[in-house]
Design a protein around this motif. Structure first.
Motif, PDB file in Angstrom:
ATOM      1  N   TRP A  51      40.668  26.411  32.138  1.00 38.56           N
ATOM      2  CA  TRP A  51      41.904  26.299  31.361  1.00 38.56           C
ATOM      3  C   TRP A  51      43.092  26.762  32.204  1.00 38.56           C
ATOM      4  O   TRP A  51      44.152  26.121  32.201  1.00 38.56           O
ATOM      5  CB  TRP A  51      41.779  27.148  30.093  1.00 38.56           C
ATOM      6  CG  TRP A  51      42.810  26.859  29.049  1.00 38.56           C
ATOM      7  CD1 TRP A  51      43.926  26.098  29.170  1.00 38.56           C
ATOM      8  CD2 TRP A  51      42.808  27.329  27.696  1.00 38.56           C
ATOM      9  NE1 TRP A  51      44.625  26.059  27.991  1.00 38.56           N
ATOM     10  CE2 TRP A  51      43.960  26.809  27.077  1.00 38.56           C
ATOM     11  CE3 TRP A  51      41.948  28.133  26.965  1.00 38.56           C
ATOM     12  CZ2 TRP A  51      44.271  27.091  25.733  1.00 38.56           C
ATOM     13  CZ3 TRP A  51      42.252  28.406  25.633  1.00 38.56           C
ATOM     14  CH2 TRP A  51      43.396  27.889  25.027  1.00 38.56           C
ATOM     15  N   THR A  52      42.925  27.858  32.943  1.00 40.67           N
ATOM     16  CA  THR A  52      44.017  28.362  33.777  1.00 40.67           C
ATOM     17  C   THR A  52      44.415  27.342  34.839  1.00 40.67           C
ATOM     18  O   THR A  52      45.616  27.102  35.077  1.00 40.67           O
ATOM     19  CB  THR A  52      43.595  29.680  34.448  1.00 40.67           C
ATOM     20  OG1 THR A  52      43.204  30.632  33.447  1.00 40.67           O
ATOM     21  CG2 THR A  52      44.730  30.251  35.271  1.00 40.67           C
ATOM     22  N   ALA A  53      43.435  26.735  35.479  1.00 44.21           N
ATOM     23  CA  ALA A  53      43.736  25.749  36.509  1.00 44.21           C
ATOM     24  C   ALA A  53      44.479  24.551  35.936  1.00 44.21           C
ATOM     25  O   ALA A  53      45.380  23.989  36.587  1.00 44.21           O
ATOM     26  CB  ALA A  53      42.440  25.295  37.186  1.00 44.21           C
ATOM     27  N   ALA A  54      44.125  24.150  34.713  1.00 44.17           N
ATOM     28  CA  ALA A  54      44.781  22.990  34.095  1.00 44.17           C
ATOM     29  C   ALA A  54      46.274  23.229  33.894  1.00 44.17           C
ATOM     30  O   ALA A  54      47.072  22.279  33.938  1.00 44.17           O
ATOM     31  CB  ALA A  54      44.117  22.679  32.754  1.00 44.17           C
ATOM     32  N   LEU A  55      46.668  24.474  33.696  1.00 45.66           N
ATOM     33  CA  LEU A  55      48.084  24.775  33.480  1.00 45.66           C
ATOM     34  C   LEU A  55      48.945  24.374  34.669  1.00 45.66           C
ATOM     35  O   LEU A  55      50.119  24.022  34.504  1.00 45.66           O
ATOM     36  CB  LEU A  55      48.264  26.280  33.211  1.00 45.66           C
ATOM     37  CG  LEU A  55      47.538  26.878  32.009  1.00 45.66           C
ATOM     38  CD1 LEU A  55      47.700  28.392  32.001  1.00 45.66           C
ATOM     39  CD2 LEU A  55      48.063  26.293  30.707  1.00 45.66           C
ATOM     40  N   PHE A  56      48.368  24.416  35.878  1.00 44.22           N
ATOM     41  CA  PHE A  56      49.153  24.222  37.100  1.00 44.22           C
ATOM     42  C   PHE A  56      48.863  22.893  37.782  1.00 44.22           C
ATOM     43  O   PHE A  56      49.384  22.631  38.866  1.00 44.22           O
ATOM     44  CB  PHE A  56      48.880  25.381  38.068  1.00 44.22           C
ATOM     45  CG  PHE A  56      49.197  26.722  37.471  1.00 44.22           C
ATOM     46  CD1 PHE A  56      50.497  27.189  37.443  1.00 44.22           C
ATOM     47  CD2 PHE A  56      48.192  27.498  36.903  1.00 44.22           C
ATOM     48  CE1 PHE A  56      50.795  28.418  36.879  1.00 44.22           C
ATOM     49  CE2 PHE A  56      48.481  28.728  36.339  1.00 44.22           C
ATOM     50  CZ  PHE A  56      49.794  29.195  36.318  1.00 44.22           C
ATOM     51  N   ARG A  57      48.048  22.043  37.156  1.00 48.96           N
ATOM     52  CA  ARG A  57      47.801  20.717  37.711  1.00 48.96           C
ATOM     53  C   ARG A  57      48.964  19.788  37.400  1.00 48.96           C
ATOM     54  O   ARG A  57      49.763  20.039  36.497  1.00 48.96           O
ATOM     55  CB  ARG A  57      46.508  20.135  37.137  1.00 48.96           C
ATOM     56  CG  ARG A  57      45.249  20.809  37.646  1.00 48.96           C
ATOM     57  CD  ARG A  57      44.036  20.253  36.963  1.00 48.96           C
ATOM     58  NE  ARG A  57      42.809  20.901  37.410  1.00 48.96           N
ATOM     59  CZ  ARG A  57      41.664  20.855  36.781  1.00 48.96           C
ATOM     60  NH1 ARG A  57      41.566  20.170  35.641  1.00 48.96           N
ATOM     61  NH2 ARG A  57      40.604  21.485  37.258  1.00 48.96           N
ATOM     62  N   ALA A  58      49.018  18.698  38.131  1.00 47.37           N
ATOM     63  CA  ALA A  58      50.052  17.695  37.869  1.00 47.37           C
ATOM     64  C   ALA A  58      49.800  17.062  36.515  1.00 47.37           C
ATOM     65  O   ALA A  58      48.644  16.791  36.146  1.00 47.37           O
ATOM     66  CB  ALA A  58      50.033  16.629  38.956  1.00 47.37           C
ATOM     67  N   PRO A  59      50.854  16.826  35.727  1.00 47.94           N
ATOM     68  CA  PRO A  59      50.670  16.206  34.416  1.00 47.94           C
ATOM     69  C   PRO A  59      50.047  14.823  34.534  1.00 47.94           C
ATOM     70  O   PRO A  59      50.223  14.122  35.532  1.00 47.94           O
ATOM     71  CB  PRO A  59      52.097  16.117  33.862  1.00 47.94           C
ATOM     72  CG  PRO A  59      52.890  17.079  34.671  1.00 47.94           C
ATOM     73  CD  PRO A  59      52.250  17.117  36.026  1.00 47.94           C
ATOM     74  N   GLU A  60      49.307  14.430  33.512  1.00 50.16           N
ATOM     75  CA  GLU A  60      48.748  13.083  33.476  1.00 50.16           C
ATOM     76  C   GLU A  60      49.885  12.077  33.306  1.00 50.16           C
ATOM     77  O   GLU A  60      50.907  12.372  32.684  1.00 50.16           O
ATOM     78  CB  GLU A  60      47.761  12.953  32.318  1.00 50.16           C
ATOM     79  CG  GLU A  60      46.519  13.830  32.490  1.00 50.16           C
ATOM     80  CD  GLU A  60      45.561  13.672  31.325  1.00 50.16           C
ATOM     81  OE1 GLU A  60      45.958  13.031  30.342  1.00 50.16           O
ATOM     82  OE2 GLU A  60      44.450  14.201  31.404  1.00 50.16           O
ATOM     83  N   PRO A  61      49.717  10.865  33.826  1.00 49.43           N
ATOM     84  CA  PRO A  61      50.803   9.880  33.755  1.00 49.43           C
ATOM     85  C   PRO A  61      51.274   9.604  32.343  1.00 49.43           C
ATOM     86  O   PRO A  61      52.451   9.372  32.105  1.00 49.43           O
ATOM     87  CB  PRO A  61      50.174   8.636  34.399  1.00 49.43           C
ATOM     88  CG  PRO A  61      49.091   9.161  35.278  1.00 49.43           C
ATOM     89  CD  PRO A  61      48.565  10.375  34.605  1.00 49.43           C
TER      90      PRO A  61
END
Length: 536
Positions: free
Chosen positions: A452-462
């Motif tokens: 969950w933490t990693a998802a916060l800083f990933r590039a948004p989905e298109p």
């Protein structure tokens, strides 16, 4: 009730003074609840938000009354024949739990302040304050009758709060499941209390402890059964396995602030009651409840974490459901020092209190972020948190910090230290196997917290930019949105809200919890000093 019976039996006078300062925290909260209920009858519709201000003012006033009580040496409603046997004691344990309960209720009020007008406002604030009053009464209760009354005063309004969304099938089902399972647990607990009273002839915790050591042989089995049944009711409130089944559906079906309230204040009620009856009332039977609680702790943390791992970051899974299973796993950690107390005495209870304080701060902060995200992502799926840093960097940083605290990883130092104290309690008590189970579960939990933490800083989905207007599509799969009902919408959910400045109250809640978490990580001794001291 039991005070009157025992005093009448000795012919003593029932006239006694009441220490109003000692009982001020729950009393002021109850008075605020009554003021809100009466004011709701006269306040015009466009001024209903004022009721939220009254509720917050009442909770702040109740919190301030804890300051003159910090010595922890006041008691009231004592037996006239035995001044040291009281029904209400404001000791350090009671004050710390009251701080947790009232602070948790205050943060819940802040989270729900912006959207509470979408629910029946007067009923919402009255029920929240009434439940908080019962929760504040329970840790100071020192007889079984008062404990049961406080437990029900805290629980009954919570049932209504869970089902307060009119016309929402999920909310109604969650409230019904919560109510039926809780009533069953309460009935079992009352049966246990009656057995304990039959075996000892008293309801005061300290006198029960003295009498259990001299129970006649023919009543020994009755006493042991009573002890076991009494623990069932409190185990239910802590969401301990196998009494945890109500948690996921209840949290998902409830308004978001109420899910946050149950995850922290509801647990505080259950754990404080469990501590009081085990450590104060039933130390004679520690060889019975100690091993049982150790097994329950291992089972609870394992079931909670394994179920949470099964909530992948896909569009079909709810963030609230993940936090629900996480709270079950955290309940297992909280049970460890109580089980250790059976082997080393009540000093280990401080570890549970220290961990509970850490958990309350960071879990309420996580729910505050979830409530904020729900304004623009009403389905509140785990996938909706991908790229949160790009949209709201400060909120994403706060959420990442809360999740790392729950995982016990730096920079969440307070979470790491709290886990170490709980782990040490198990090791020092000779429960090496339980320490191993806890260590394994901490590793398991890293998977979903870090994911969950990693998802916060990933590039948004298109498609993320256009994924917002999904309210009104129902909550059957994601469990986070109520279909639009004229005049009634959920707290923390509802239809799409344009991206803009978040509600000030929710922002304050996130800022307060983040600041508290950072302060505790920088100076963990503020909480951890409880871990090595006796609170009774």
């Amino acid at each position: 009730m039991n005070v009157a019976a025992e005093s009448a039996a000795t012919g003593a006078s029932l006239v006694q003074s009441i220490d109003w300062l000692a009982i001020a925290p729950p009393t002021l909260t109850a008075v605020a609840a009554l003021i809100v209920l009466v004011a709701d009858l006269f306040v015009p519709e466009h001024r209903k938000p004022l009721l939220g201000g009254i509720a917050i003012a009442g909770l702040v006033a109740a919190l301030l009354t804890l300051l003159p009580l910090r010595a922890g040496d006041r008691s009231t409603f004592c037996l006239t024949t035995e001044a040291d046997v009281c029904s209400y004691t404001a000791d350090h344990f009671a004050l710390v739990i009251q701080l947790l309960v009232l602070g948790g209720a205050l943060l819940t009020a802040l989270i729900s302040l912006h959207d509470s007008r979408k629910l029946p406002v007067g009923e919402y604030w009255f029920l929240l304050l009434a439940s908080a009053a019962g929760a504040a009464l329970l840790p100071a209760s020192r007889d079984l009758a008062t404990l049961v009354v406080a437990l029900e005063v805290a629980s009954l309004p919570a049932f209504a709060l869970v089902g307060l969304r009119r016309g929402d099938r999920l909310s109604s089902e969650a409230a019904l499941k919560f109510f039926l399972s809780s009533v069953t647990a309460t009935a079992v607990m009352l049966l246990g209390v009656s057995f304990v009273y039959a075996a000892t002839g008293t309801l005061h915790l300290t006198r029960i402890a003295a009498e259990l050591g001299h129970v006649p042989g023919q009543l020994d089995t009755l006493a042991k059964v009573g002890v076991a049944l009494t623990l069932v009711g409190f185990a239910f409130k802590t969401a301990a396995a196998p009494f945890h089944f109500w948690v996921p559906d209840t949290y998902v079906g409830a308004p978001l602030p109420i899910a946050a309230y149950l995850s922290v204040v509801g647990k505080a009620v259950g754990f404080s009651g469990l501590i009081l009856v085990t450590v104060i009332a039933f130390p004679t039977y520690r060889d019975v409840w100690g091993p049982v609680l150790a097994v329950i702790a291992a089972l609870t943390m394992t079931l909670g974490n394994v179920a949470a791992v099964r909530q992948p970051a896909t569009r079909a899974h709810s963030a609230v459901r993940l936090l629900a299973w996480s709270s079950v796993g955290q309940a297992g950690y909280l049970l460890v020092p109580i089980a250790a107390a059976a082997y080393e005495g009540g000093d280990r209870i401080g570890s549970t209190v220290a961990y509970a304080l850490m958990y309350a701060v960071v879990n309420l902060g996580a729910f505050a972020v979830v409530a904020l995200v729900a304004r623009t992502r009403p389905l509140n799926r785990l996938a909706d948190y991908r790229g949160l840093y790009a949209r709201r960097p400060l909120v994403a940083l706060a959420m990442g910090f809360f999740l790392l605290c729950l995982a016990g990883l730096p920079p969440g130092i307070i979470g790491l230290f709290a886990k170490v104290t709980v782990f040490s309690a198990a090791v020092d008590a000779g429960l090496g196997w339980l320490a191993v189970v806890m260590a394994a579960n901490v590793v398991i939990a890293l998977y979903y917290y870090l994911q969950w933490t990693a998802a916060l800083f990933r590039a948004p989905e298109p498609e993320a930019a256009s994924a917002g207007p999904e309210a009104g599509t129902g909550r059957a799969q994601a469990g986070g949105v109520t279909p639009r009902t004229p005049g009634v919408a959920p707290v923390g959910g509802g239809d799409e809200v344009a991206v803009g400045r978040p509600p000030a109250a929710v922002t304050v809640a996130i800022a307060l919890t983040a600041a508290a978490g950072v302060a505790l990580s920088g100076a963990p001794q503020l909480v951890l000093r409880f871990a090595g001291t006796s609170l009774f």
